[in-house]
Motif scaffolding. Structure first.
Motif, PDB file in Angstrom:
ATOM      1  N   LYS A 120      46.961  34.532 106.762  1.00  0.00           N
ATOM      2  CA  LYS A 120      47.741  35.730 107.099  1.00  0.00           C
ATOM      3  C   LYS A 120      48.882  35.392 108.061  1.00  0.00           C
ATOM      4  O   LYS A 120      49.706  36.247 108.376  1.00  0.00           O
ATOM      5  CB  LYS A 120      46.852  36.813 107.710  1.00  0.00           C
ATOM      6  CG  LYS A 120      46.348  36.534 109.105  1.00  0.00           C
ATOM      7  CD  LYS A 120      45.742  37.777 109.764  1.00  0.00           C
ATOM      8  CE  LYS A 120      46.795  38.742 110.251  1.00  0.00           C
ATOM      9  NZ  LYS A 120      46.268  39.822 111.113  1.00  0.00           N
ATOM     10  N   TYR A 121      48.917  34.114 108.510  1.00  0.00           N
ATOM     11  CA  TYR A 121      49.909  33.712 109.502  1.00  0.00           C
ATOM     12  C   TYR A 121      50.934  32.743 108.926  1.00  0.00           C
ATOM     13  O   TYR A 121      50.598  31.881 108.108  1.00  0.00           O
ATOM     14  CB  TYR A 121      49.222  33.025 110.681  1.00  0.00           C
ATOM     15  CG  TYR A 121      48.239  33.894 111.427  1.00  0.00           C
ATOM     16  CD1 TYR A 121      48.663  34.804 112.387  1.00  0.00           C
ATOM     17  CD2 TYR A 121      46.877  33.795 111.165  1.00  0.00           C
ATOM     18  CE1 TYR A 121      47.750  35.595 113.072  1.00  0.00           C
ATOM     19  CE2 TYR A 121      45.958  34.578 111.840  1.00  0.00           C
ATOM     20  CZ  TYR A 121      46.396  35.486 112.794  1.00  0.00           C
ATOM     21  OH  TYR A 121      45.487  36.271 113.462  1.00  0.00           O
ATOM     22  N   ASN A 122      52.169  32.879 109.412  1.00  0.00           N
ATOM     23  CA  ASN A 122      53.144  31.804 109.302  1.00  0.00           C
ATOM     24  C   ASN A 122      52.977  30.893 110.517  1.00  0.00           C
ATOM     25  O   ASN A 122      52.594  31.357 111.602  1.00  0.00           O
ATOM     26  CB  ASN A 122      54.566  32.351 109.263  1.00  0.00           C
ATOM     27  CG  ASN A 122      54.906  32.978 107.926  1.00  0.00           C
ATOM     28  OD1 ASN A 122      54.598  32.422 106.870  1.00  0.00           O
ATOM     29  ND2 ASN A 122      55.536  34.149 107.944  1.00  0.00           N
ATOM     30  N   ILE A 123      53.258  29.618 110.331  1.00  0.00           N
ATOM     31  CA  ILE A 123      53.018  28.630 111.385  1.00  0.00           C
ATOM     32  C   ILE A 123      54.322  27.964 111.770  1.00  0.00           C
ATOM     33  O   ILE A 123      55.064  27.481 110.908  1.00  0.00           O
ATOM     34  CB  ILE A 123      52.008  27.570 110.916  1.00  0.00           C
ATOM     35  CG1 ILE A 123      50.700  28.243 110.499  1.00  0.00           C
ATOM     36  CG2 ILE A 123      51.759  26.536 112.007  1.00  0.00           C
ATOM     37  CD1 ILE A 123      49.755  27.327 109.771  1.00  0.00           C
ATOM     38  N   VAL A 124      54.603  27.919 113.065  1.00  0.00           N
ATOM     39  CA  VAL A 124      55.741  27.157 113.577  1.00  0.00           C
ATOM     40  C   VAL A 124      55.207  26.138 114.580  1.00  0.00           C
ATOM     41  O   VAL A 124      54.166  26.350 115.207  1.00  0.00           O
ATOM     42  CB  VAL A 124      56.796  28.065 114.238  1.00  0.00           C
ATOM     43  CG1 VAL A 124      57.361  29.056 113.239  1.00  0.00           C
ATOM     44  CG2 VAL A 124      56.223  28.816 115.430  1.00  0.00           C
ATOM     45  N   GLY A 125      55.940  25.047 114.717  1.00  0.00           N
ATOM     46  CA  GLY A 125      55.503  23.990 115.608  1.00  0.00           C
ATOM     47  C   GLY A 125      54.596  23.009 114.912  1.00  0.00           C
ATOM     48  O   GLY A 125      53.444  22.805 115.308  1.00  0.00           O
ATOM     49  N   THR A 126      55.105  22.372 113.867  1.00  0.00           N
ATOM     50  CA  THR A 126      54.326  21.386 113.121  1.00  0.00           C
ATOM     51  C   THR A 126      54.829  19.970 113.396  1.00  0.00           C
ATOM     52  O   THR A 126      54.612  19.060 112.603  1.00  0.00           O
ATOM     53  CB  THR A 126      54.369  21.689 111.615  1.00  0.00           C
ATOM     54  OG1 THR A 126      55.728  21.751 111.175  1.00  0.00           O
ATOM     55  CG2 THR A 126      53.695  23.015 111.314  1.00  0.00           C
ATOM     56  N   VAL A 127      55.496  19.810 114.531  1.00  0.00           N
ATOM     57  CA  VAL A 127      55.902  18.494 115.018  1.00  0.00           C
ATOM     58  C   VAL A 127      54.936  18.096 116.126  1.00  0.00           C
ATOM     59  O   VAL A 127      54.758  18.831 117.106  1.00  0.00           O
ATOM     60  CB  VAL A 127      57.343  18.509 115.558  1.00  0.00           C
ATOM     61  CG1 VAL A 127      57.720  17.150 116.139  1.00  0.00           C
ATOM     62  CG2 VAL A 127      58.327  18.918 114.469  1.00  0.00           C
ATOM     63  N   GLY A 128      54.284  16.952 115.980  1.00  0.00           N
ATOM     64  CA  GLY A 128      53.314  16.498 116.963  1.00  0.00           C
ATOM     65  C   GLY A 128      53.970  15.862 118.165  1.00  0.00           C
ATOM     66  O   GLY A 128      55.146  15.468 118.141  1.00  0.00           O
ATOM     67  N   SER A 129      53.197  15.724 119.228  1.00  0.00           N
ATOM     68  CA  SER A 129      53.734  15.223 120.495  1.00  0.00           C
ATOM     69  C   SER A 129      53.912  13.712 120.519  1.00  0.00           C
ATOM     70  O   SER A 129      54.576  13.180 121.407  1.00  0.00           O
ATOM     71  CB  SER A 129      52.808  15.635 121.640  1.00  0.00           C
ATOM     72  OG  SER A 129      51.514  15.084 121.446  1.00  0.00           O
ATOM     73  N   SER A 130      53.299  12.998 119.553  1.00  0.00           N
ATOM     74  CA  SER A 130      53.347  11.539 119.557  1.00  0.00           C
ATOM     75  C   SER A 130      53.213  11.015 118.131  1.00  0.00           C
ATOM     76  O   SER A 130      52.609  11.667 117.277  1.00  0.00           O
ATOM     77  CB  SER A 130      52.214  10.978 120.423  1.00  0.00           C
ATOM     78  OG  SER A 130      52.127   9.571 120.319  1.00  0.00           O
ATOM     79  N   LYS A 131      53.748   9.825 117.895  1.00  0.00           N
ATOM     80  CA  LYS A 131      53.546   9.166 116.606  1.00  0.00           C
ATOM     81  C   LYS A 131      52.139   8.577 116.509  1.00  0.00           C
ATOM     82  O   LYS A 131      51.655   8.294 115.413  1.00  0.00           O
ATOM     83  CB  LYS A 131      54.588   8.066 116.408  1.00  0.00           C
ATOM     84  CG  LYS A 131      56.006   8.591 116.249  1.00  0.00           C
ATOM     85  CD  LYS A 131      56.998   7.459 116.041  1.00  0.00           C
ATOM     86  CE  LYS A 131      58.414   7.996 115.872  1.00  0.00           C
ATOM     87  NZ  LYS A 131      59.404   6.904 115.702  1.00  0.00           N
ATOM     88  N   ASN A 132      51.491   8.390 117.634  1.00  0.00           N
ATOM     89  CA  ASN A 132      50.142   7.830 117.693  1.00  0.00           C
ATOM     90  C   ASN A 132      49.134   8.946 117.444  1.00  0.00           C
ATOM     91  O   ASN A 132      49.026   9.882 118.243  1.00  0.00           O
ATOM     92  CB  ASN A 132      49.919   7.192 119.066  1.00  0.00           C
ATOM     93  CG  ASN A 132      48.581   6.497 119.177  1.00  0.00           C
ATOM     94  OD1 ASN A 132      47.637   6.780 118.435  1.00  0.00           O
ATOM     95  ND2 ASN A 132      48.483   5.571 120.127  1.00  0.00           N
ATOM     96  N   ILE A 133      48.387   8.859 116.361  1.00  0.00           N
ATOM     97  CA  ILE A 133      47.449   9.922 116.004  1.00  0.00           C
ATOM     98  C   ILE A 133      46.375  10.118 117.071  1.00  0.00           C
ATOM     99  O   ILE A 133      45.827  11.221 117.221  1.00  0.00           O
ATOM    100  CB  ILE A 133      46.804   9.638 114.629  1.00  0.00           C
ATOM    101  CG1 ILE A 133      46.053  10.883 114.126  1.00  0.00           C
ATOM    102  CG2 ILE A 133      45.875   8.435 114.702  1.00  0.00           C
ATOM    103  CD1 ILE A 133      45.565  10.757 112.706  1.00  0.00           C
TER     104      ILE A 133
END
Length: 246
Positions: free
Chosen positions: A53-66
């Motif tokens: 039911k939601y749209n999502i924003v902010g799909t960029v992570g804080s680091s390249k290291n998982i």
């Protein structure tokens, strides 16, 4: 409008049961907007799939290291129209995601989203400030506010969500609220959102500008159905009031 801020405790390897409980919890509470902290690749993928039911924003992570990566994603009910979004780093160069200052424990980010309904334009910003005990928290808070100042349009109502890793016992927080004239519904709340650290207590926050707050809650019973997080989710029921923009 029901706004929630929720640090869902980051786990790389964890059975599906906890994620399912979080999904069921969100479906039961039905918030219009959720500012999440400590999402991982796995949890973001599962919440995206099951909270449709939601749209999502902010799909960029804080680091390249998982192993270090965190998402501060914002989930918005699809009744709202998203205008724009951007993710910033809480460093001297906010546009370079994945970097951190020497004194920081982990790379930290914030997510900005501008959105609207039929009557109002809004900006929400969600973050997770570092968990060290040094002066870098104040530095990140200043960077965070500078991003707000650059992004916020004068006619927009402002929503701030996040795990600030600072309670009202930290002198920076009362000063920050007073200086920027934010409404903090939890300002006089005697409990806490982080029960495992009584010395920190209310470190999760929702700040508002341009709203009245009818109800607010720290859900200290959220783990009764099984462990969700070491943080209690917090929420506010609000109505727009542009008189409070001043």
């Amino acid at each position: 409008m029901l706004i929630m801020s929720f640090n869902v405790k980051r786990f790389i390897l964890f059975k599906f049961g906890r994620y399912k409980r979080v999904i069921n919890y969100i479906k039961e509470k039905k918030p219009d907007i959720i500012g999440f902290q400590e999402l991982t690749d796995k949890s973001l993928r599962l919440y995206r799939k099951h909270l449709d039911k939601y749209n999502i924003v902010g799909t960029v992570g804080s680091s390249k290291n998982i192993l270090l990566r965190e998402y501060c994603s914002i989930f918005l009910d699809k009744k709202y129209k998203i205008i724009s979004e951007k993710t910033y780093a809480l460093t001297h160069n906010p546009n370079l995601i994945g970097l951190k200052e020497k004194e920081d424990n982990l790379p930290r980010i914030c997510v900005v989203c501008h959105f609207m309904d039929d009557n109002h334009r809004y900006m929400i910003i969600n973050t997770h400030i570092d968990n060290t005990d040094g002066k870098n928290k104040k530095k990140q808070l200043d960077i965070f506010q500078s991003i707000i100042d650059d992004e916020l349009d004068k006619d927009e109502l402002l929503i701030i969500t996040g795990d600030f890793n600072m309670s009202l016992n930290n002198k920076n927080i009362p000063k920050y609220i007073k200086e920027h004239k934010y409404l903090d519904p939890f300002f006089d709340y005697m409990g806490g959102s982080f029960p495992s650290r009584p010395d920190m207590r209310m470190i999760d926050h929702i700040y508002l500008k341009g709203f009245d707050c009818a109800k607010f809650a720290v859900d200290t019973t959220s783990n009764d159905c099984g462990f969700l997080s070491d943080h209690n989710p917090i929420s506010c029921e609000v109505t727009p009031n542009k008189d409070n923009l001043l």
